[in-house]
Design an enzyme around this catalytic site. Structure first.
Site, PDB file in Angstrom:
ATOM      1  N   ARG A   1      -1.210  -3.684  -3.403  1.00 49.39           N
ATOM      2  CA  ARG A   1      -2.157  -2.578  -3.345  1.00 49.39           C
ATOM      3  C   ARG A   1      -2.419  -1.994  -4.743  1.00 49.39           C
ATOM      4  O   ARG A   1      -3.527  -1.617  -5.068  1.00 49.39           O
ATOM      5  CB  ARG A   1      -1.569  -1.503  -2.422  1.00 49.39           C
ATOM      6  CG  ARG A   1      -2.417  -0.294  -2.297  1.00 49.39           C
ATOM      7  CD  ARG A   1      -1.804   0.627  -1.258  1.00 49.39           C
ATOM      8  NE  ARG A   1      -2.697   1.721  -1.003  1.00 49.39           N
ATOM      9  CZ  ARG A   1      -2.811   2.769  -1.786  1.00 49.39           C
ATOM     10  NH1 ARG A   1      -2.084   2.869  -2.866  1.00 49.39           N
ATOM     11  NH2 ARG A   1      -3.660   3.722  -1.486  1.00 49.39           N
TER      12      ARG A   1
ATOM     13  N   ASP B   1      22.790  11.982 -11.444  1.00 45.58           N
ATOM     14  CA  ASP B   1      23.233  11.295 -12.666  1.00 45.58           C
ATOM     15  C   ASP B   1      22.056  11.101 -13.613  1.00 45.58           C
ATOM     16  O   ASP B   1      22.171  11.264 -14.824  1.00 45.58           O
ATOM     17  CB  ASP B   1      23.844   9.925 -12.314  1.00 45.58           C
ATOM     18  CG  ASP B   1      25.214  10.097 -11.675  1.00 45.58           C
ATOM     19  OD1 ASP B   1      25.778  11.201 -11.804  1.00 45.58           O
ATOM     20  OD2 ASP B   1      25.690   9.139 -11.034  1.00 45.58           O
ATOM     21  N   TYR B   2      20.917  10.759 -13.025  1.00 52.92           N
ATOM     22  CA  TYR B   2      19.734  10.531 -13.854  1.00 52.92           C
ATOM     23  C   TYR B   2      19.346  11.834 -14.556  1.00 52.92           C
ATOM     24  O   TYR B   2      19.125  11.866 -15.762  1.00 52.92           O
ATOM     25  CB  TYR B   2      18.586  10.031 -12.974  1.00 52.92           C
ATOM     26  CG  TYR B   2      17.325   9.742 -13.753  1.00 52.92           C
ATOM     27  CD1 TYR B   2      17.153   8.530 -14.392  1.00 52.92           C
ATOM     28  CD2 TYR B   2      16.324  10.692 -13.852  1.00 52.92           C
ATOM     29  CE1 TYR B   2      16.010   8.263 -15.119  1.00 52.92           C
ATOM     30  CE2 TYR B   2      15.171  10.437 -14.580  1.00 52.92           C
ATOM     31  CZ  TYR B   2      15.013   9.226 -15.208  1.00 52.92           C
ATOM     32  OH  TYR B   2      13.884   8.976 -15.928  1.00 52.92           O
ATOM     33  N   ASP B   3      19.306  12.934 -13.776  1.00 54.60           N
ATOM     34  CA  ASP B   3      18.924  14.222 -14.357  1.00 54.60           C
ATOM     35  C   ASP B   3      19.883  14.622 -15.468  1.00 54.60           C
ATOM     36  O   ASP B   3      19.478  15.143 -16.500  1.00 54.60           O
ATOM     37  CB  ASP B   3      18.912  15.320 -13.283  1.00 54.60           C
ATOM     38  CG  ASP B   3      17.726  15.150 -12.355  1.00 54.60           C
ATOM     39  OD1 ASP B   3      16.838  14.342 -12.683  1.00 54.60           O
ATOM     40  OD2 ASP B   3      17.701  15.810 -11.302  1.00 54.60           O
TER      41      ASP B   3
ATOM     42  N   LYS C   1      -6.290   4.202  15.274  1.00 52.81           N
ATOM     43  CA  LYS C   1      -7.571   3.817  14.667  1.00 52.81           C
ATOM     44  C   LYS C   1      -8.653   3.842  15.731  1.00 52.81           C
ATOM     45  O   LYS C   1      -8.415   3.374  16.861  1.00 52.81           O
ATOM     46  CB  LYS C   1      -7.480   2.396  14.093  1.00 52.81           C
ATOM     47  CG  LYS C   1      -6.454   2.271  12.984  1.00 52.81           C
ATOM     48  CD  LYS C   1      -6.213   0.830  12.567  1.00 52.81           C
ATOM     49  CE  LYS C   1      -5.088   0.778  11.543  1.00 52.81           C
ATOM     50  NZ  LYS C   1      -4.605  -0.571  11.294  1.00 52.81           N
TER      51      LYS C   1
ATOM     52  N   SER D   1      -5.384   4.526   1.702  1.00 54.58           N
ATOM     53  CA  SER D   1      -4.164   4.975   2.378  1.00 54.58           C
ATOM     54  C   SER D   1      -4.581   5.756   3.626  1.00 54.58           C
ATOM     55  O   SER D   1      -5.758   5.753   3.987  1.00 54.58           O
ATOM     56  CB  SER D   1      -3.278   5.778   1.440  1.00 54.58           C
ATOM     57  OG  SER D   1      -4.019   6.739   0.798  1.00 54.58           O
ATOM     58  N   LEU D   2      -3.645   6.395   4.275  1.00 61.76           N
ATOM     59  CA  LEU D   2      -3.943   7.064   5.545  1.00 61.76           C
ATOM     60  C   LEU D   2      -3.605   8.539   5.445  1.00 61.76           C
ATOM     61  O   LEU D   2      -2.630   8.909   4.796  1.00 61.76           O
ATOM     62  CB  LEU D   2      -3.083   6.453   6.666  1.00 61.76           C
ATOM     63  CG  LEU D   2      -3.387   5.009   7.044  1.00 61.76           C
ATOM     64  CD1 LEU D   2      -2.281   4.447   7.926  1.00 61.76           C
ATOM     65  CD2 LEU D   2      -4.726   4.934   7.768  1.00 61.76           C
TER      66      LEU D   2
ATOM     67  N   CYS E   1       3.473  34.789 -12.444  1.00 62.35           N
ATOM     68  CA  CYS E   1       3.636  35.433 -13.739  1.00 62.35           C
ATOM     69  C   CYS E   1       2.275  35.957 -14.155  1.00 62.35           C
ATOM     70  O   CYS E   1       1.275  35.245 -14.089  1.00 62.35           O
ATOM     71  CB  CYS E   1       4.140  34.395 -14.746  1.00 62.35           C
ATOM     72  SG  CYS E   1       3.885  34.901 -16.441  1.00 62.35           S
TER      73      CYS E   1
ATOM     74  N   LYS F   1       3.569   2.050  12.366  1.00 67.89           N
ATOM     75  CA  LYS F   1       3.320   2.094  10.927  1.00 67.89           C
ATOM     76  C   LYS F   1       4.538   1.463  10.271  1.00 67.89           C
ATOM     77  O   LYS F   1       5.641   2.022  10.314  1.00 67.89           O
ATOM     78  CB  LYS F   1       3.125   3.532  10.458  1.00 67.89           C
ATOM     79  CG  LYS F   1       2.811   3.624   8.985  1.00 67.89           C
ATOM     80  CD  LYS F   1       2.352   5.017   8.623  1.00 67.89           C
ATOM     81  CE  LYS F   1       1.838   5.094   7.204  1.00 67.89           C
ATOM     82  NZ  LYS F   1       2.841   4.818   6.197  1.00 67.89           N
TER      83      LYS F   1
HETATM   84  S1  IVH Z   1      -4.099   0.731   8.164  1.00 68.48           S
HETATM   85  C1  IVH Z   1      -7.911   1.635   5.962  1.00 68.48           C
HETATM   86  N1  IVH Z   1      -2.063   0.118   9.690  1.00 68.48           N
HETATM   87  O1  IVH Z   1       0.544   2.624   5.443  1.00 68.48           O
HETATM   88  C2  IVH Z   1      -6.650   1.474   6.727  1.00 68.48           C
HETATM   89  N2  IVH Z   1      -1.609   0.792   7.463  1.00 68.48           N
HETATM   90  O2  IVH Z   1       0.065   5.288   4.461  1.00 68.48           O
HETATM   91  C3  IVH Z   1      -5.497   1.164   5.884  1.00 68.48           C
HETATM   92  N3  IVH Z   1       0.759   0.756   6.856  1.00 68.48           N
HETATM   93  O3  IVH Z   1      -1.258   1.640   2.607  1.00 68.48           O
HETATM   94  C4  IVH Z   1      -4.183   1.032   6.456  1.00 68.48           C
HETATM   95  N4  IVH Z   1       1.507   0.037   8.792  1.00 68.48           N
HETATM   96  O4  IVH Z   1       0.507   0.015   3.532  1.00 68.48           O
HETATM   97  C5  IVH Z   1      -2.454   0.530   8.480  1.00 68.48           C
HETATM   98  N5  IVH Z   1      -0.359  -0.493  11.119  1.00 68.48           N
HETATM   99  C6  IVH Z   1      -0.753  -0.084   9.928  1.00 68.48           C
HETATM  100  C7  IVH Z   1       0.170   0.160   8.894  1.00 68.48           C
HETATM  101  C8  IVH Z   1      -0.301   0.609   7.670  1.00 68.48           C
HETATM  102  C9  IVH Z   1       1.839   0.397   7.557  1.00 68.48           C
HETATM  103  C10 IVH Z   1       0.790   1.241   5.477  1.00 68.48           C
HETATM  104  C11 IVH Z   1      -0.220   0.618   4.547  1.00 68.48           C
HETATM  105  C12 IVH Z   1      -0.995   1.770   3.978  1.00 68.48           C
HETATM  106  C13 IVH Z   1      -0.063   2.919   4.211  1.00 68.48           C
HETATM  107  C14 IVH Z   1      -0.798   4.233   4.293  1.00 68.48           C
END
Ligand code: IVH
Length: 739
Positions: free
Chosen positions: A140, A36-38, A291, A83-84, A438, A119
């Site tokens: 963030r 719908d948005y498109d 980690k 982020s990860l 191209c 996560k």
């Molecule tokens: S550690 C430097 N641990 O995932 C380490 N992140 O994809 C930073 N997140 O921005 C993050 N569960 O919002 C960490 N157990 C967890 C997490 C987690 C969710 C989120 C977090 C981060 C994002 C990265």
């Protein structure tokens, strides 16, 4: 339709699109399906094309997304929120651990333990405590600057207002989320009272935290898990697991599935165990985070530009749904790549309505991967097919499978165009390239426009008032064919003949503002310029690294020129490798790759100087040969080079500042030679660069410091001859302040 009717419809669409953008991007509460948005956006653009004058009436003419929610103050994170990086397969995890061992110079037997924890699929929040009192909470944002949501965070029961026994300054980071049960109840309440119904718990959590009225947040059942930290005035513990225990002792919720694992097998076993419990947890998770447990190793491993080296998110397999493929569109990108896009009958996959999916390239459609091996059991994709859509996290949806039993009898194999759908030039595939491109280069309007759009985009030149829409319009009218033309707009069409302000959709005020905004960007940061050129593979991170390393346009272009013959030799070696692999496969023998590459390189004339320049180029953090080759190709292409030169005549380039101004080695050029005993080369280089030093491969007059380990040979002799400071590894570590 009269113009008045068209205007009324345009204004109505404009308001609806603006509301949808805000609902989607800012409030995390999409109210419309993608389709719908498109449809609305297409109609809007069609009206705009028919009546360019309407652009003055529209607020959504050249914007994507919505501005950051106003009403919240901004907070600069004193320690960037990272982020990860992701792993998808067990093998990715094995490689991650292997890479860490190599980086740290650990053998295969040395202990290396990790924590493994869910996560959480929510949004991250940073809580700052001073003398044990919660003083600030920030989202963030973009990692550097977030929104001040302190008053809202105070309403969340899981977040203590006061803690005892913590360092004077403690920034606890973690995830705000909403449980499934609370989400269902909230949505039921919302539906009853005519309020906003959320698409999924993550959106509900984000929307609830970012309420301007903290009392609304209070009424929403938000929760918080602590898992990480930012600024701290004293260390919390020596290991990751002990920090988590400490958080728990301080009164935070920590995830009960967090576990210490001594081996990769234990990590993977815990991953699969969490995966099996996923449906019963009562909140959304999308993977398991690993980690490195020992914080001194975390410190040695440090960070890449946006992710720590010491952690990785092992994602769960994606969500799937079946729908019909209604058509295939071919898009032409700024590098000429022809990208097929699946147009789907809209389907909900994991709470999100999907109507487009990427089909990658022609091999993918015909059932082959980039190595020529079959995927989906070799099944091709045809218009009319029932296809299985796959969506994982933020990844663009893909087609995972085809149901041959439901294939319409009239469905024909898809014929990929061999001509550019935009300019008619031949679309060619080079050996080893999965993508058909191209060949029209700058004559292809699609490529030229995409390059211009990229050049003015937010991460590049970011010229206020000159968005995608305007450059497209200027390009259509042949006012702007390439980036340099933007800087000649005023001279050509501005004050003298006053054309711009007389154009449809432009007035005196907007024209003057545009020229001022363009003038403002005549002084431009080097990284933005490099990124803005739109060179294939050169993204924002590579551009920033290149800018930092080379500091000036002259140095960058000189280095790529110098390295050209070595770049070509590298390509010849890649081609020889491919040939050898194919030949070996056909002959059923082991491929002799090193020999094939060596022989190809031997045929090329590469001076020592060219080799050194190439080595320097590929050693820029995170760059690698693919980016370096692409850069080299762009600079060696006479048309592109001439366009760069025309552009550079208008610009004053601002060199980037070294990231750590106060470090004793910021801005210094350092060379490592001989054997290092306390760290690997990769670690030494990454640490030096993190402190703002430039690491070079060979000694020259520009070298400031030579770090010489045992066995240092000619480089040490040359450095001594040039009177350069020579340090051994311990002296170097003393200098940078970490032994
Ligand atoms: S550690 C430097 N641990 O995932 C380490 N992140 O994809 C930073 N997140 O921005 C993050 N569960 O919002 C960490 N157990 C967890 C997490 C987690 C969710 C989120 C977090 C981060 C994002 C990265």
């Amino acid at each position: 339709m009269t113009e008045a009717e068209a205007r009324a419809e345009f204004q109505d669409l404009d308001a609806r699109i603006a509301a949808a953008d805000i609902a989607y991007h800012r409030d995390d509460a999409p109210e419309l399906s993608d389709a719908d948005y498109d449809r609305m956006k297409r109609r809007y653009l069609a009206l705009l094309e028919a009546y360019p004058g309407f652009s003055e009436l529209g607020q959504r003419v050249d914007t994507v997304g919505a501005p950051a929610a106003s009403g919240f103050g901004k907070i600069a994170h004193s320690v960037r929120m990272m982020s990860l990086s992701n792993a998808f397969e067990d093998q990715d995890v094995v490689e991650f651990a292997g890479g860490l061992r190599r980086y740290l110079g650990l053998g295969t037997e040395a202990p290396l333990a990790f924590t493994a924890e869910p996560k959480i699929d929510g949004l991250s929040l940073a809580l700052r405590y001073e003398q044990g009192r919660l003083v600030q909470a920030a989202t963030r944002g973009d990692g550097a600057v977030g929104e001040n949501v302190t008053e809202n965070a105070r309403t969340i029961a899981d977040i203590p207002q006061e803690i005892t026994g913590a360092p004077d300054v403690l920034e606890v980071r973690g995830e705000v989320y909403m449980s499934h049960a609370d989400f269902e109840a909230l949505n039921a309440r919302q539906a009853e009272t005519g309020g906003k119904v959320f698409a999924n718990p993550r959106n509900a959590a984000a929307g609830s935290l970012r309420q301007l009225d903290a009392e609304i947040t209070r009424s929403r059942p938000l929760r918080f898990f602590a898992y990480s930290w930012g600024e701290i005035s004293a260390p919390l513990a020596e290991t990751q697991i002990d920090v988590i225990r400490r958080f728990k002792a301080l009164g935070f919720q920590t995830n009960p599935l967090t576990q210490l694992c001594e081996t990769i097998d234990a990590l993977l076993a815990h991953y699969h165990s969490i995966e099996n419990q996923r449906a019963e947890l009562g909140y959304d998770i999308d993977g398991v985070v690993y980690k490195v447990n020992d914080l001194s190793l975390q410190e040695r491993l440090g960070f890449r530009s946006t992710t720590p080296r010491w952690a990785i998110a092992h994602k769960f397999p994606a969500e799937l749904a079946w729908t019909r493929l209604e058509g295939i569109d071919i898009q032409v990108g700024r590098t000429g790549a022809l990208s097929p896009v699946a147009r789907l009958h809209p389907v909900t996959v994991g709470g999100v309505v999907v109507s487009n999916a990427t089909l990658h390239n022609e091999d993918y459609i015909s059932g082959l991967d980039s190595k020529g091996e079959t995927i989906r059991g070799g099944k091709d994709i045809r218009i009319g097919d029932w296809v299985q859509i796959y969506r994982a996290g933020d990844v663009i949806p893909k087609v995972a499978d085809v149901d041959l039993t439901r294939r319409p009898s009239e469905a024909e194999p898809y014929v990929f165009p061999t001509e550019c759908p935009r300019c008619g030039s031949p679309a060619v595939r080079e050996e080893g390239d999965a993508v058909r491109r191209c060949s029209g280069g700058l004559i292809c309007p699609a490529q030229a426009v995409e390059k211009l759009r990229h050049f003015v985009s937010r991460a590049a030149l970011d010229i206020e008032g000159l968005g995608a829409k305007q450059v497209e319009q200027f390009h259509r009218d042949a006012w702007v064919k390439e980036p340099a033309d933007i800087f000649e707009l005023q001279a050509r069409y501005g004050s003298g003949i006053q054309q711009l302000k007389n154009r449809e959709g432009w007035g005196e005020k907007s024209a003057t503002a545009l020229f001022l905004a363009i003038d403002d960007k005549r002084r431009i940061e080097f990284a933005r310029l490099i990124f803005g050129l739109g060179i294939r593979h050169v993204g924002e991170v590579a551009a920033r690294d290149l800018a930092l390393h080379f500091q000036s346009w002259k140095a960058l272009s000189h280095a790529t020129d110098l390295a050209r013959s070595a770049a070509l030799a590298h390509r010849a070696a890649d081609e020889a490798e491919l040939d050898e692999r194919l030949a070996a496969q056909a002959e059923g023998r082991r491929a002799r790759i090193a020999e094939a590459r060596g022989a190809a390189i031997a045929k090329c004339e590469v001076s020592a100087e060219a080799q050194a320049a190439w080595d320097d180029l590929i050693s820029v953090d995170g760059l690698g040969p693919t980016v370096a080759l692409s850069l080299s190709d762009a600079f060696a292409n006479p048309d592109e080079r001439a366009a760069f030169d025309r552009l550079l005549r208008h610009l004053e380039v601002i060199a980037p500042e070294a990231p750590a101004e106060d470090s004793p080695v910021a801005g210094k050029t350092v060379v490592f030679t001989g054997t290092l005993e306390k760290m690997t080369r990769a670690e030494a280089k990454a640490r030096a660069e993190a402190l703002g030093a430039k690491v070079a491969g060979s000694v020259s007059k520009r070298t400031d410091i030579l770090v010489a380990g045992p066995g240092a040979g000619s480089k040490a002799a040359k450095a001594a001859e040039l009177g350069i400071l020579i340090l051994d590894e311990d002296q170097w570590l003393d200098l940078i302040g970490r032994a």
